[in-house]
Enzyme design. Structure first.
Site, PDB file in Angstrom:
ATOM      1  N   HIS A  33       0.865  -1.433   0.266  1.00 46.43           N
ATOM      2  CA  HIS A  33       0.084  -0.287  -0.913  1.00 46.43           C
ATOM      3  C   HIS A  33       1.338   1.009  -0.159  1.00 46.43           C
ATOM      4  O   HIS A  33       2.342   1.046   0.339  1.00 46.43           O
ATOM      5  CB  HIS A  33      -0.990   0.010   0.983  1.00 46.43           C
ATOM      6  CG  HIS A  33      -2.015  -1.267   0.894  1.00 46.43           C
ATOM      7  ND1 HIS A  33      -2.926  -0.751   0.186  1.00 46.43           N
ATOM      8  CD2 HIS A  33      -2.248  -2.284   2.089  1.00 46.43           C
ATOM      9  CE1 HIS A  33      -4.001  -1.864   0.634  1.00 46.43           C
ATOM     10  NE2 HIS A  33      -3.848  -2.326   0.931  1.00 46.43           N
TER      11      HIS A  33
ATOM     12  N   CYS B   7       0.033   2.398  -4.355  1.00 48.04           N
ATOM     13  CA  CYS B   7      -1.159   3.542  -4.227  1.00 48.04           C
ATOM     14  C   CYS B   7      -0.154   5.010  -4.019  1.00 48.04           C
ATOM     15  O   CYS B   7       0.509   4.662  -3.481  1.00 48.04           O
ATOM     16  CB  CYS B   7      -2.450   3.720  -3.903  1.00 48.04           C
ATOM     17  SG  CYS B   7      -3.805   2.240  -3.981  1.00 48.04           S
TER      18      CYS B   7
END
Length: 223
Positions: A140, A182
């Site tokens: 992430h 991301c």
């Protein structure tokens, strides 16, 4: 790269010649330099790399190390979900870079401390017989940030150990970082038009972050 086959070398050589032509136009070389460039272009790739300042020297004993950090499961305190599908990405990365001749090192579900320790440890290894270094980060993230299983860390703090004044055995060699994470919360809807631009940069000495490539799976600010 010569170890991966003649056909591959030819393809790579052609790509580097395109880059060389770009540099030539930007630098406006003299007639003598142009002649040397033409003579260099006619050499086999391995020899051209040794003579051409715009080619990386690739005739080392090893292609180098490919470090893959694959973070799938996260502590509940981070509020980050399980990254289903990341194992497929990791498997593709392993297949790709092992096929290119890299030695693989895989680490899964790393805390921030473990990630920093691992990156530092790898940067302190002797890369003098390697042509390059590759790092694949699967996790992430947010803009400029990568998550460990227990929190986040700035990407620049993870890559810092590989800068020229810290990792001497990789100076002048490609250091490639592929980040699958991301970089925000916006959705990139795409466009039908693509444009490229080249910003001319000149320097009289090599920067400590020279020869770094950061390849992101997303644009800034997007998931």
């Amino acid at each position: 790269m010569a170890e991966t086959g003649d056909a591959h070398c030819v393809a790579v050589a052609e790509d580097t010649l395109d880059a060389f032509n770009l540099f030539s136009k930007r630098k406006n070389p003299s007639n003598a330099e142009s002649k040397r460039a033409e003579e260099t272009d006619s050499l086999p790739f391995s020899k051209a790399s040794a003579c051409n300042p715009y080619h990386y020297k690739m005739d080392y004993p090893h292609m180098g190390l490919c470090l893959i950090i694959n973070n799938k499961n996260f502590d509940s305190s981070t509020r980050m979900s399980t990254r289903n599908g990341t194992d497929v990405d990791a498997a593709f990365a392993m297949k790709t870079f092992s096929g290119l001749g890299y030695t693989l090192k895989m680490a899964t579900d790393q805390t921030v401390k473990q990630m920093k320790s691992l990156m530092l440890s790898v940067s302190q290894e002797d890369h003098s017989k390697s042509a390059s270094f590759v790092c694949v980060l699967l996790s992430h993230g947010e803009e400029g940030v990568i998550y460990g299983t227990d929190g986040f860390e700035m990407l620049e703090n993870l890559t810092k150990p590989f800068k020229g004044h810290r990792c001497r055995s990789l100076v002048g060699k490609p250091k490639l970082f592929f980040i699958q994470a991301c970089r925000g919360s916006e959705l990139d809807e795409g466009t039908s038009i693509q444009t490229d631009s080249v910003v001319e940069q000149t320097s009289e000495r090599i920067p400590v972050e020279a020869d770094f490539l950061y390849a992101y799976s997303t644009a800034p600010g997007t998931v």
